[in-house]
Design an enzyme around this catalytic site. Structure first.
Site, PDB file in Angstrom:
ATOM      1  NE  ARG A 122      38.559  34.337  52.654  1.00 46.94           N
ATOM      2  CZ  ARG A 122      38.130  34.541  54.072  1.00 46.94           C
ATOM      3  NH1 ARG A 122      37.769  35.530  54.800  1.00 46.94           N
ATOM      4  NH2 ARG A 122      38.154  33.171  54.974  1.00 46.94           N
TER       5      ARG A 122
ATOM      6  CE1 TYR B 280      45.867  28.911  55.568  1.00 46.55           C
ATOM      7  CE2 TYR B 280      43.452  29.028  55.408  1.00 46.55           C
ATOM      8  CZ  TYR B 280      44.517  28.380  56.023  1.00 46.55           C
ATOM      9  OH  TYR B 280      44.455  27.746  57.049  1.00 46.55           O
ATOM     10  CG  ASP B 281      40.652  30.708  50.208  1.00 47.33           C
ATOM     11  OD1 ASP B 281      41.222  30.477  51.597  1.00 47.33           O
ATOM     12  OD2 ASP B 281      39.915  31.321  49.737  1.00 47.33           O
ATOM     13  CD  GLU B 282      42.681  28.567  44.019  1.00 47.58           C
ATOM     14  OE1 GLU B 282      42.748  27.319  44.366  1.00 47.58           O
ATOM     15  OE2 GLU B 282      41.912  28.885  42.918  1.00 47.58           O
TER      16      GLU B 282
ATOM     17  CG  ASN C 121      35.889  28.687  61.599  1.00 44.38           C
ATOM     18  OD1 ASN C 121      35.761  28.196  60.520  1.00 44.38           O
ATOM     19  ND2 ASN C 121      35.887  30.002  61.909  1.00 44.38           N
TER      20      ASN C 121
ATOM     21  NE  ARG D 147      32.959  31.584  58.584  1.00 48.74           N
ATOM     22  CZ  ARG D 147      32.362  32.258  57.808  1.00 48.74           C
ATOM     23  NH1 ARG D 147      31.161  31.916  57.353  1.00 48.74           N
ATOM     24  NH2 ARG D 147      32.842  33.379  57.025  1.00 48.74           N
TER      25      ARG D 147
ATOM     26  N   PRO E 264      33.023  33.680  53.043  1.00 44.33           N
ATOM     27  CG  PRO E 264      34.188  31.833  53.406  1.00 44.33           C
ATOM     28  CD  PRO E 264      34.062  33.074  53.862  1.00 44.33           C
TER      29      PRO E 264
ATOM     30  NE  ARG F  96      33.577  27.396  54.525  1.00 42.93           N
ATOM     31  CZ  ARG F  96      34.656  28.319  54.412  1.00 42.93           C
ATOM     32  NH1 ARG F  96      35.653  27.947  55.520  1.00 42.93           N
ATOM     33  NH2 ARG F  96      34.903  28.903  53.407  1.00 42.93           N
TER      34      ARG F  96
END
Length: 444
Positions: free
Chosen positions: A261, A264-266, A293, A330, A391, A394
Site C-alpha cells: 500500500r 499510495y500511503d507514501e 473514509n 473505520r 490498519p 482509524r
C-alpha cells in the site's frame, strides 16, 4: 647702394594668418552640456527617485479612489492589501471586494452591497473532477456560480458523473493526465487526481506514486505561475496503522514504506511534503485536507472498499465479505459533508493539514449489520483472511476543523447509506453492463 631684404611671399595671405580670429562655435556643444550637467553629482539618480516616488503616490491614490466603500463594508484594509498584493493569489485578491462571511449578517443598511453588484465567480480547476468526490465538488462549485474546468484521464473517473454540466457555458472538461504539465489560467486548484481504492492503486503502483509526486509537482508549478490557491486532498492513510487513537494532525504516522500500500500511503506523504515546500519556498497559497473514509452516490461499484463492497454484495444477494476478525474500526462520512469541508478549507485562511472525517467509529461487523438493516436482513456474512498492512483502527480527531473551519459532519451513517443504496440499485439493475465495467472514483 644699401641692400634690403625683400619678402617675396604673398603679403595678403600672411597678414590674414597673423591676425587673431576666434574658433567657430561647435554645433553639438549645446546638446552635450545638459547631459554632462545631469551626470555630475548624481543629479540623474535624484530625478529617477523622484519619478518613482510620484508614481507610487498616484498609484495608491488611484486605488483608494476606486474603492471608497471598502472601510464601511468591513473589507480587508486597503493598506494591507497593497502591501501583500504581489504575493497574494488571484483568488485571495477577490476577497478585497467581498464581505467576510462572519460579519455579513450583522452589517447595517449602510454596509449593503450596491445594487447590481454580484459576487465575481472564480475560475477553478478540479483535477480528478469526473470521479466520485470530484464530481460532487464540481456540482457545488457550479451551483455557487463559479466557472469550473475538470481535468481527468478517466482511469477511474466517468463522464457520466459530470455530463449533466455539458451544456453549461461555465463548465469545461479536459481529458488529461496530471503527470504531464498543463497550462491554464485559474484562481483556485482542487487537486484530487489519484486512484484511492486499493483495487485501483495497487493495479499500477508505479503509476500511482507518479501521479502523487509528479502530478502534484505539475499542479503546484501551475499554482505558482498563475498565483492560484492550491488545495491538496491527502488521506488518512498517511497515518498508516496508527499507534495513536484517535488520530490528530500532529501525529506522524506508522507507515510501512515498502509495503503493497506504500505507493499510495507514501505517495500522499510526499505530496504533502511538496505542498509545504512550495508554500515555504515559493510563497504559494496552499491548503491540505486529510480525508477519511467517504461514501455516497457515484462511488465505484466493486472498488475494494468496504462500504461499496457490502452494499453491492447485499443488493446482489451475495455474502458480505469481512476480512480478518471484523473488529477493525473505520469512520464513515457522507460525501456532501466532505465537499462542504473542502470548500471551507479552500476559502479559509488556514493551511492545515486538517482531518476531514466523521468521528463516529464502527467495526466492520457493525457496518455489516447496518447494511443488513438497510438492504437485506437475511444477508450472510463471510469471513476471509485479512489483507496486508490493513490498519486496525482509524478514527479522526476533528477538533482542529471544528475550531478553525467551523466544520463538522452532519449526516450519520444510517441516514446517508440509503441514499447510496438507491444509486447503487439503479446502476446495478438499471444499467448492469455499464455499472459492472466502469469505475467512477478519483479520490476519497
Amino acid at each position: 647702394m644699401g641692400s634690403e631684404l625683400i619678402f617675396r611671399g604673398h603679403d595678403d595671405t600672411q597678414h590674414e594668418t597673423d591676425s587673431y580670429s576666434p574658433k567657430p562655435p561647435k554645433r553639438w556643444l549645446s546638446f552635450t552640456r545638459p547631459i554632462r550637467y545631469m551626470l555630475r553629482e548624481q543629479r540623474l539618480v535624484f530625478v529617477l527617485v523622484g519619478i518613482v516616488i510620484a508614481t507610487l503616490f498616484f498609484t495608491v491614490l488611484s486605488s483608494s479612489s476606486k474603492a471608497p466603500y471598502v472601510h464601511h463594508h468591513k473589507y480587508e484594509p486597503i493598506s494591507d492589501a497593497l502591501a501583500h498584493f504581489s504575493s497574494e493569489s488571484a483568488s485571495s485578491r477577490y476577497k478585497l471586494y467581498e464581505p467576510r462571511m462572519a460579519g455579513f449578517g450583522s452589517m447595517n443598511s449602510g454596509g449593503k452591497i450596491p445594487l447590481g453588484l454580484k459576487r465575481k465567480g472564480l475560475r477553478i480547476v478540479v483535477t480528478g473532477g469526473a470521479g466520485f468526490v470530484g464530481s460532487h465538488l464540481v456540482d457545488r462549485l457550479i451551483e455557487r456560480g463559479d466557472s469550473v474546468i475538470v481535468v481527468d484521464n478517466f482511469f477511474t473517473g466517468r463522464k457520466e458523473n459530470v455530463m449533466h454540466h455539458f451544456k453549461n457555458p461555465r463548465f469545461e472538461l479536459i481529458r488529461h493526465d496530471v503527470v504531464e504539465p498543463l497550462l491554464l489560467e485559474v484562481d483556485q486548484i482542487y487537486h484530487l487526481a489519484c486512484p484511492a481504492s486499493p483495487v485501483h492503486y495497487k493495479h499500477n503502483p508505479v503509476k500511482t506514486i507518479k501521479t502523487n509526486v509528479v502530478g502534484t509537482l505539475n499542479m503546484l508549478g501551475l499554482a505558482k505561475r498563475v498565483g492560484a490557491r492550491f488545495l491538496l486532498t491527502s488521506t488518512s492513510e498517511v497515518y498508516g496503522d496508527p499507534l495513536q487513537h484517535p488520530q490528530v494532525e500532529t501525529y506522524w504516522g506508522n507507515v510501512n514504506p515498502i509495503g503493497v500500500r506504500s505507493c499510495y500511503d507514501e505517495g500522499k506523504r510526499t505530496a504533502e511534503t511538496l505542498t509545504m515546500d512550495y508554500h515555504r519556498g515559493a510563497g504559494v497559497e496552499v491548503r491540505i485536507a486529510r480525508i477519511f473514509n467517504t461514501y455516497g452516490p457515484r462511488m465505484c461499484i466493486d472498488d475494494g472498499r468496504v462500504v461499496s463492497n457490502f452494499v453491492a454484495q447485499a443488493l446482489r444477494k451475495e455474502p458480505l465479505t469481512v476480512y480478518g476478525d471484523g473488529k477493525q474500526t473505520r469512520s464513515f462520512q457522507y460525501v456532501s459533508d466532505l465537499v462542504e469541508g473542502l470548500m471551507r478549507l479552500m476559502e479559509g485562511e488556514h493551511v492545515g493539514p486538517f482531518n476531514l472525517g466523521n468521528p463516529g467509529e464502527f467495526t466492520m461487523l457493525e457496518l455489516a449489520q447496518v447494511v443488513q438493516e438497510t438492504i437485506d436482513p437475511n444477508a450472510r456474512i463471510e469471513f476471509r483472511p485479512n489483507t496486508e498492512d490493513d490498519p486496525h483502527k482509524r478514527k479522526p480527531d476533528i477538533t482542529k476543523a471544528k475550531d478553525m473551519l467551523g466544520w463538522e459532519p452532519k449526516i450519520s451513517l444510517r441516514k446517508g447509506l440509503p441514499l447510496m443504496v438507491s444509486d447503487f440499485r439503479q446502476r446495478i439493475f438499471g444499467d448492469h453492463n455499464e455499472a459492472s465495467t466502469t469505475s467512477n472514483i478519483s479520490t476519497a
